[in-house]
Design a protein around this motif. Structure first.
Motif, mmCIF file in Angstrom:
data_model
loop_
_atom_site.group_PDB
_atom_site.id
_atom_site.type_symbol
_atom_site.label_atom_id
_atom_site.label_comp_id
_atom_site.label_asym_id
_atom_site.label_seq_id
_atom_site.Cartn_x
_atom_site.Cartn_y
_atom_site.Cartn_z
ATOM 1 N N ARG A 15 0.821 -1.211 0.000
ATOM 2 C CA ARG A 15 0.000 0.000 0.000
ATOM 3 C C ARG A 15 0.853 1.259 0.000
ATOM 4 N NH1 ARG A 15 -3.383 -1.800 5.129
ATOM 5 N NH2 ARG A 15 -1.288 -2.620 5.552
ATOM 6 N N LEU A 16 2.111 1.104 0.426
ATOM 7 C CA LEU A 16 3.075 2.198 0.326
ATOM 8 C C LEU A 16 4.437 1.585 0.019
ATOM 9 C CD1 LEU A 16 4.947 2.133 3.139
ATOM 10 C CD2 LEU A 16 2.860 3.050 4.111
ATOM 11 N N THR A 17 5.366 2.430 -0.391
ATOM 12 C CA THR A 17 6.722 1.975 -0.689
ATOM 13 C C THR A 17 7.689 2.762 0.172
ATOM 14 O OG1 THR A 17 6.128 1.448 -2.966
ATOM 15 C CG2 THR A 17 8.467 1.700 -2.483
ATOM 16 N N ALA A 18 8.599 2.032 0.827
ATOM 17 C CA ALA A 18 9.591 2.680 1.687
ATOM 18 C C ALA A 18 10.894 1.904 1.585
ATOM 19 C CB ALA A 18 9.109 2.720 3.134
ATOM 20 N N HIS A 19 12.001 2.626 1.714
ATOM 21 C CA HIS A 19 13.314 1.997 1.554
ATOM 22 C C HIS A 19 14.265 2.464 2.648
ATOM 23 C CE1 HIS A 19 16.816 0.249 -0.344
ATOM 24 N NE2 HIS A 19 17.421 1.424 -0.296
ATOM 25 N N LEU A 20 14.964 1.523 3.242
ATOM 26 C CA LEU A 20 16.037 1.819 4.186
ATOM 27 C C LEU A 20 17.360 1.441 3.522
ATOM 28 C CD1 LEU A 20 14.535 0.390 7.528
ATOM 29 C CD2 LEU A 20 14.813 2.806 6.914
ATOM 30 N N PRO A 21 18.244 2.402 3.303
ATOM 31 C CA PRO A 21 19.519 2.086 2.652
ATOM 32 C C PRO A 21 20.427 1.266 3.567
ATOM 33 C CG PRO A 21 19.481 4.371 3.358
ATOM 34 C CD PRO A 21 18.108 3.833 3.606
ATOM 35 N N LEU A 22 21.559 0.872 3.027
ATOM 36 C CA LEU A 22 22.480 -0.023 3.730
ATOM 37 C C LEU A 22 22.971 0.602 5.041
ATOM 38 C CD1 LEU A 22 23.851 -2.809 3.227
ATOM 39 C CD2 LEU A 22 25.831 -1.536 2.363
ATOM 40 N N ALA A 23 22.787 -0.143 6.141
ATOM 41 C CA ALA A 23 23.237 0.297 7.458
ATOM 42 C C ALA A 23 23.126 -0.879 8.419
ATOM 43 C CB ALA A 23 22.430 1.482 7.964
ATOM 44 N N LYS A 24 23.785 -0.743 9.558
ATOM 45 C CA LYS A 24 23.725 -1.791 10.580
ATOM 46 C C LYS A 24 22.458 -1.599 11.413
ATOM 47 C CE LYS A 24 27.533 -2.811 12.624
ATOM 48 N NZ LYS A 24 28.708 -2.766 13.537
ATOM 49 N N ARG A 25 21.680 -2.682 11.585
ATOM 50 C CA ARG A 25 20.411 -2.602 12.296
ATOM 51 C C ARG A 25 20.160 -3.874 13.106
ATOM 52 N NH1 ARG A 25 19.303 -0.642 6.995
ATOM 53 N NH2 ARG A 25 19.006 1.638 7.033
#
Length: 231
Positions: A15-25
């Protein structure tokens, strides 16, 4: 529960688009099927998540994903909406699972039932000469928390809340209107008691002749309060 610390990217589609770029999580996979993605900041809120019911599929990375540095790929799909959370794991520093068992749930300290019980035991908090008549005095529209008598023998109805708002005053007003129809009880006055009373509620109560009483929960249970005092 499974906790994974990894350098990763996260892509949410649906229903939505979201992106988290490369990182430690930190990736938290819970037994109810949900997944939460946390960083070291942002307080308690996850950066992204998938609510249950959901299914997790661990996939081999595609050639393109491998070229980008991914060693593992998770695809979490919501079973009802079809929304998907794709996690590309690059470097995994920790991957541990824990059996937490059944949680008993949150037990709130100072809930209304505790306040009612303590106020009934310490009825003199309402004033000198007060006597407890009955807890949970049943009426046609519900139970009055405490029915008491003051030093003159007059009936007093007490409504108890943790945080006193306008709704609580309205509730007590309805009780008073009903109780005052009973010649054996009338005249009945009201006390609105709470750990915190909102200004609007206090104004309304006082306008209707209802006394407001702020309850110090720590003091009532014999614990020294952290609230500074002048004396």
């Amino acid at each position: 529960m499974r906790l994974v610390v990894a350098t990763c990217t996260v892509q949410y589609t649906g229903r939505l688009t979201a992106h988290l770029p490369l990182a430690k999580r930190v990736l938290m996979l819970k037994g109810d099927g949900s997944i939460l993605v946390h960083s070291d900041g942002g307080s308690y809120k996850p950066l992204n998540w998938m609510s249950p019911p959901a299914s997790l599929e661990e996939c081999e990375p595609t050639e393109e994903q491998t070229d980008a540095g991914a060693s593992r790929v998770w695809k979490v799909t919501h079973k009802k909406t079809g929304d998907a959370l794709t996690v590309q794991l690059h470097e995994v520093e920790s991957d541990q699972s824990f059996e937490l068992g059944i949680d008993p749930g949150l037990v709130k300290d100072g809930v209304e039932s505790h306040l009612q019980e303590m106020l009934a035991d310490q009825i003199e908090t309402l004033g000198d000469g007060f006597r407890l008549w009955r807890r949970e005095y049943m009426t046609a529209i519900g139970p009055v928390d405490i029915l008491a008598q003051d030093s003159d023998g007059a009936t007093v109805a007490v409504e108890i809340k943790r945080r006193g708002g306008v709704d609580g005053v309205e509730q007590l007003t309805r009780y008073l209107e009903l109780l005052n129809r009973d010649p054996k009880l009338a005249p009945v006055s009201g006390v609105f008691a709470a750990q915190e009373i909102k200004p609007q509620a206090r104004t309304l109560a006082e306008d209707r002749g209802i006394r407001c009483l702020v309850l110090d929960y720590d003091e009532m249970r014999g614990v020294e309060s952290n609230v500074p005092r002048l004396f």
